[in-house]
Design a protein around this motif. Structure first.
Motif, PDB file in Angstrom:
ATOM      1  N   ILE A 117     -24.848  23.065  29.456  1.00 51.53           N
ATOM      2  CA  ILE A 117     -24.826  23.509  28.062  1.00 51.53           C
ATOM      3  C   ILE A 117     -23.625  22.856  27.381  1.00 51.53           C
ATOM      4  CG2 ILE A 117     -24.562  25.502  26.528  1.00 51.53           C
ATOM      5  CD1 ILE A 117     -25.707  27.224  28.807  1.00 51.53           C
ATOM      6  N   VAL A 118     -23.873  22.177  26.258  1.00 52.33           N
ATOM      7  CA  VAL A 118     -22.782  21.477  25.581  1.00 52.33           C
ATOM      8  C   VAL A 118     -22.425  22.199  24.281  1.00 52.33           C
ATOM      9  CG1 VAL A 118     -22.024  19.320  24.504  1.00 52.33           C
ATOM     10  CG2 VAL A 118     -23.448  19.262  26.568  1.00 52.33           C
ATOM     11  N   VAL A 119     -21.143  22.604  24.201  1.00 50.40           N
ATOM     12  CA  VAL A 119     -20.647  23.274  22.998  1.00 50.40           C
ATOM     13  C   VAL A 119     -19.647  22.349  22.316  1.00 50.40           C
ATOM     14  CG1 VAL A 119     -19.438  25.297  22.090  1.00 50.40           C
ATOM     15  CG2 VAL A 119     -20.894  25.525  24.123  1.00 50.40           C
ATOM     16  N   LEU A 120     -19.848  22.145  21.020  1.00 54.80           N
ATOM     17  CA  LEU A 120     -18.897  21.378  20.206  1.00 54.80           C
ATOM     18  C   LEU A 120     -18.246  22.342  19.230  1.00 54.80           C
ATOM     19  CD1 LEU A 120     -18.021  18.462  18.917  1.00 54.80           C
ATOM     20  CD2 LEU A 120     -19.828  18.988  17.260  1.00 54.80           C
ATOM     21  N   SER A 121     -16.927  22.282  19.094  1.00 53.74           N
ATOM     22  CA  SER A 121     -16.317  23.074  18.019  1.00 53.74           C
ATOM     23  C   SER A 121     -15.732  22.145  16.975  1.00 53.74           C
ATOM     24  CB  SER A 121     -15.238  24.027  18.557  1.00 53.74           C
ATOM     25  OG  SER A 121     -14.114  23.304  19.001  1.00 53.74           O
ATOM     26  N   ILE A 122     -15.860  22.556  15.730  1.00 54.86           N
ATOM     27  CA  ILE A 122     -15.280  21.823  14.607  1.00 54.86           C
ATOM     28  C   ILE A 122     -14.375  22.804  13.889  1.00 54.86           C
ATOM     29  CG2 ILE A 122     -15.751  20.671  12.412  1.00 54.86           C
ATOM     30  CD1 ILE A 122     -18.489  19.874  13.544  1.00 54.86           C
ATOM     31  N   PHE A 123     -13.078  22.593  14.000  1.00 54.76           N
ATOM     32  CA  PHE A 123     -12.142  23.535  13.381  1.00 54.76           C
ATOM     33  C   PHE A 123     -10.839  22.806  13.088  1.00 54.76           C
ATOM     34  CE2 PHE A 123      -8.842  26.957  13.871  1.00 54.76           C
ATOM     35  CZ  PHE A 123      -9.153  27.612  12.676  1.00 54.76           C
ATOM     36  N   VAL A 124     -10.512  22.714  11.806  1.00 50.88           N
ATOM     37  CA  VAL A 124      -9.234  22.122  11.425  1.00 50.88           C
ATOM     38  C   VAL A 124      -8.217  23.260  11.500  1.00 50.88           C
ATOM     39  CG1 VAL A 124      -7.986  20.783   9.705  1.00 50.88           C
ATOM     40  CG2 VAL A 124     -10.461  20.508   9.927  1.00 50.88           C
ATOM     41  N   ASN A 125      -7.399  23.196  12.526  1.00 56.74           N
ATOM     42  CA  ASN A 125      -6.521  24.311  12.912  1.00 56.74           C
ATOM     43  C   ASN A 125      -5.203  24.277  12.138  1.00 56.74           C
ATOM     44  OD1 ASN A 125      -5.129  26.301  14.439  1.00 56.74           O
ATOM     45  ND2 ASN A 125      -4.380  24.718  15.852  1.00 56.74           N
ATOM     46  N   VAL A 144     -25.911  17.857  21.538  1.00 57.53           N
ATOM     47  CA  VAL A 144     -25.133  19.095  21.608  1.00 57.53           C
ATOM     48  C   VAL A 144     -26.073  20.303  21.490  1.00 57.53           C
ATOM     49  CG1 VAL A 144     -23.504  20.497  20.247  1.00 57.53           C
ATOM     50  CG2 VAL A 144     -22.980  18.095  20.768  1.00 57.53           C
ATOM     51  N   ASP A 145     -25.792  21.369  22.255  1.00 54.78           N
ATOM     52  CA  ASP A 145     -26.615  22.573  22.182  1.00 54.78           C
ATOM     53  C   ASP A 145     -26.136  23.544  21.108  1.00 54.78           C
ATOM     54  OD1 ASP A 145     -28.405  22.084  24.476  1.00 54.78           O
ATOM     55  OD2 ASP A 145     -26.533  22.146  25.621  1.00 54.78           O
ATOM     56  N   ILE A 146     -24.814  23.707  21.037  1.00 58.03           N
ATOM     57  CA  ILE A 146     -24.257  24.690  20.099  1.00 58.03           C
ATOM     58  C   ILE A 146     -23.058  24.084  19.384  1.00 58.03           C
ATOM     59  CG2 ILE A 146     -23.289  27.017  19.841  1.00 58.03           C
ATOM     60  CD1 ILE A 146     -24.355  27.679  22.636  1.00 58.03           C
ATOM     61  N   VAL A 147     -23.064  24.197  18.055  1.00 59.95           N
ATOM     62  CA  VAL A 147     -21.876  23.811  17.285  1.00 59.95           C
ATOM     63  C   VAL A 147     -21.191  25.085  16.811  1.00 59.95           C
ATOM     64  CG1 VAL A 147     -20.982  22.562  15.289  1.00 59.95           C
ATOM     65  CG2 VAL A 147     -23.009  21.703  16.496  1.00 59.95           C
ATOM     66  N   PHE A 148     -19.913  25.202  17.117  1.00 63.02           N
ATOM     67  CA  PHE A 148     -19.121  26.355  16.669  1.00 63.02           C
ATOM     68  C   PHE A 148     -18.286  25.901  15.484  1.00 63.02           C
ATOM     69  CE2 PHE A 148     -15.232  29.164  17.539  1.00 63.02           C
ATOM     70  CZ  PHE A 148     -15.777  30.260  16.858  1.00 63.02           C
ATOM     71  N   LEU A 149     -18.494  26.537  14.345  1.00 60.97           N
ATOM     72  CA  LEU A 149     -17.933  26.079  13.073  1.00 60.97           C
ATOM     73  C   LEU A 149     -17.273  27.266  12.376  1.00 60.97           C
ATOM     74  CD1 LEU A 149     -18.415  23.230  11.588  1.00 60.97           C
ATOM     75  CD2 LEU A 149     -20.177  24.430  10.296  1.00 60.97           C
ATOM     76  N   PRO A 150     -16.168  27.746  12.928  1.00 66.33           N
ATOM     77  CA  PRO A 150     -15.588  28.976  12.376  1.00 66.33           C
ATOM     78  C   PRO A 150     -14.744  28.725  11.122  1.00 66.33           C
ATOM     79  CG  PRO A 150     -14.240  28.209  14.193  1.00 66.33           C
ATOM     80  CD  PRO A 150     -15.383  27.231  14.066  1.00 66.33           C
ATOM     81  N   GLU A 151     -14.668  29.726  10.265  1.00 65.75           N
ATOM     82  CA  GLU A 151     -13.694  29.709   9.166  1.00 65.75           C
ATOM     83  C   GLU A 151     -12.311  30.004   9.749  1.00 65.75           C
ATOM     84  OE1 GLU A 151     -14.380  29.216   5.958  1.00 65.75           O
ATOM     85  OE2 GLU A 151     -16.570  29.194   6.122  1.00 65.75           O
ATOM     86  N   VAL A 152     -11.275  29.678   8.986  1.00 61.49           N
ATOM     87  CA  VAL A 152      -9.913  30.004   9.415  1.00 61.49           C
ATOM     88  C   VAL A 152      -9.782  31.524   9.627  1.00 61.49           C
ATOM     89  CG1 VAL A 152      -7.476  30.019   8.712  1.00 61.49           C
ATOM     90  CG2 VAL A 152      -8.855  27.967   8.376  1.00 61.49           C
TER      91      VAL A 152
END
Lengths: 287, 287
Positions: free
Chosen positions: A52-60, A89-97
Motif C-alpha cells: 500500500i503506497v501512501v503519499l503525503s503533501i503537506f507544507v509544514n 499511489v493508493d492514498i494521498v494524505f492532504l491535510p490542512e495546517v
C-alpha cells in the motif's frame, strides 16, 4: 486512488485497504507537494517495494524560518494528484495546517550532531521542524518503509538517526537524486529561477562532478577541493554561496586530516536571488 | 509468562502472541521495577482492558540527574517477576542499558509547558529523559493502551501531551494512586525511609487531605491553602519541602485569581534525608 484530508479518515482507509492481513506492508512518501519526476521516482520505488503506497503533501510551517518561503512555497494540488495517480499511489494524505496542528504544539523531536552543519547551520530550527512533523506522520501512517530523495542527504541522515535512536520499526529507503538532462537537480524551488539564474545554477552540479574527480581520482585533500569548488561556483556571478562542505557520510562529521573515511559527501547550498538551491554528491573512497 | 531482554525478541514474541489477528490489543505498563501493589493495580487494569499485557522493567539513566539515585535505585527482579506473573502479565521486557542505548543517543523528545513546574523545575532534564525513553518503548511495544499511576500526575500530563502532539495512536489510562492503610502513597523509594522518617512521611498524605477540604469545602484561595500546607508539613521536623504547588489540572498552569478551573492539583515533593517523596491530590471544583 483516494484523497483524504483527516487523520482519522486516513487511519481508517489504511486499515480498510490492509484488511485482516497483518503482514500487508505500507510504503510512505512524505512530500511538500509541487511534485516532479524526483518525487515520482520515490512513489515508484514505494509501489515496487510495498503493498500500500501512501503519499503525503503537506507544507509544514514548523520547518520554515520566519524569513523563509513558507507562504510562497509553490503549490499545485491538481497536478500533484495526477502525478500521484500515474505513479500508482493508493492514498494521498492532504491535510490542512489546522489538522496537523490543531493547537500550539508543545512537543519537539530534536536530533543533535547531524543537524549542526550544512542546512542545519543555515536554517536554525529547520531539522527540529522536520523531525517533529515526520514523527507525527510516521505515527499517523505507521509505514514499514519510507522513501526519501538523496538530494536532501542531510534530511535522510537526520531521519535515520531519529528512527534508530527512537527504535521506530521503519526502514528508511534513500533514492537517487533525479536531474535535468543538463545536470540541474530536480527541485520544486527551480520554478522560482529566472532564465539566466537557471543557466548559472548548473554551476552546482558541474562543481560536484569536478569535486568527485578531484577527490576520488586526483586524491586532493578536502580543504583544497573545497577551495576549488568555491572558486568554480564564483564563476556564476548571480550565485551567492550559503555553504560548501565536505564531510564524512553518513555521519556528517568533519574530515580529519589523515583519516580515511569510506564515504564522503560534498554538499552545496547556493542562493540565486531569493531562491536557495542545494545539491550533493556522495563519493565512495574505495581503497 | 515470557521474559525477554532483546528488542527484536520482544517484537517477535508480541507478533507471535498476536497471531494473524490484526485487532488483538496490546496493553503496556512501563515501570522502573521494584514493583509494589500500585504497579500490580496497573497490570491488573491492563489485564482487564487488553488482550496481551506487556510489562517493562527498566531503570532509565536518561531521566536521572547527575546527583540523583540512579545507581542505588532499588532493584529486585526475582520478586518483580513473581508479582508480574500473579498479575497475569504475558511478557516482561527486561532490557539492559546497552540494549536500550547501544550508542550515545542523539535524538531527544521534549515537552514544553507541563514540564516547567513541579518535578520538572526540581529535576532539570528529567521529563526529556522520560519522554524520550517512553517514545522508544512505545515504538518497540506498539501498545494500544498504556497504564500509568496518578502518583506521577505530572508524568501522565507529559505523556498525554506528547501522545496528543505527535499523533501517537495510543490511549493513556491514568490509574489511582495506591496507599498504605495509614495513607502513605506506595512508592519504590519508601524502602529507603528509616522508621522515624516513615512515620513523619505521613505528613504528605495528611496535608493533601486537609488541602482538599480547605479548597473544596472551605473555598479558601490557593495561596492561603499553600501556606497552610507548608505550615502543616513543617510539623514533621525531618521533612524538607522541595515544592508545594496548587495548579490547574491537567494543564498544570498557575491558578489565576478570579479564575474558576474545573480541577486543581495539589502536588508535593518532600525530602526525608536523601529520599524524595512525591504525592498529589486532584480536587474537582464542581460548582
Amino acid at each position: 486512488m483516494r484523497v483524504v484530508k483527516q487523520i482519522n479518515e486516513l487511519r481508517q482507509t489504511i486499515k480498510q485497504l490492509k484488511g485482516n492481513q497483518s503482514d500487508t506492508s505500507v510504503g510512505f512518501v512524505p512530500t511538500m507537494g509541487y511534485l516532479h519526476a524526483g518525487h515520482a521516482s520515490l512513489m515508484e520505488a514505494a509501489r515496487k517495494q510495498t503493498d500500500i503506497v501512501v503519499l503525503s503533501i503537506f507544507v509544514n510551517p514548523l520547518q520554515f524560518g520566519p524569513n523563509e518561503d513558507f507562504d510562497k512555497y509553490p503549490r499545485d494540488h491538481e497536478r500533484d494528484l495526477k502525478l500521484a495517480e500515474q505513479a500508482g499511489v493508493d492514498i494521498v494524505f492532504l491535510p490542512e495546517v489546522s489538522e496537523m496542528y490543531p493547537r500550539k504544539i508543545k512537543t519537539a523531536v530534536s536530533v543533535a550532531g547531524v543537524t549542526e552543519r550544512l542546512c542545519g547551520a543555515s536554517r536554525p530550527g529547520h531539522f527540529d521542524g522536520v523531525a517533529t512533523v515526520v514523527s507525527k506522520l510516521f505515527n499517523i501512517v505507521k509505514p514499514n518503509k519510507v522513501f526519501f530523495g538523496m538530494k536532501d542527504a542531510q534530511q535522510i541522515a537526520v531521519i535515520r538517526q531519529m528512527v534508530d535512536d527512537l527504535n521506530m520499526d521503519i526502514t528508511v529507503v534513500p533514492c537517487p537524486t533525479l536531474r535535468e538532462e543538463d545536470g540541474l537537480a530536480l527541485s520544486s524551488r527551480n520554478v522560482y529561477l529566472s532564465a539566466e539564474e537557471r543557466k548559472q545554477a548548473l554551476v552546482l552540479s558541474s562543481s560536484l562532478r569536478l569535486a568527485e574527480q578531484w577527490i576520488a581520482t586526483d586524491r586532493l585533500p578536502a580543504d583544497e577541493v573545497k577551495e576549488r569548488v568555491i572558486r568554480h561556483i564564483s564563476e556564476a556571478p548571480l550565485g551567492r554561496i550559503d555553504y560548501v562542505e565536505i564531510l564524512t557520510y553518513p555521519g556528517l562529521e568533519p574530515v580529519e586530516s589523515g583519516a580515511a573515511p569510506e564515504s564522503l559527501i560534498v554538499a552545496l547550498a547556493v542562493k540565486f536571488g531569493t531562491t536557495r538551491l542545494i545539491d550533493n554528491v556522495i563519493v565512495e573512497m574505495g581503497s
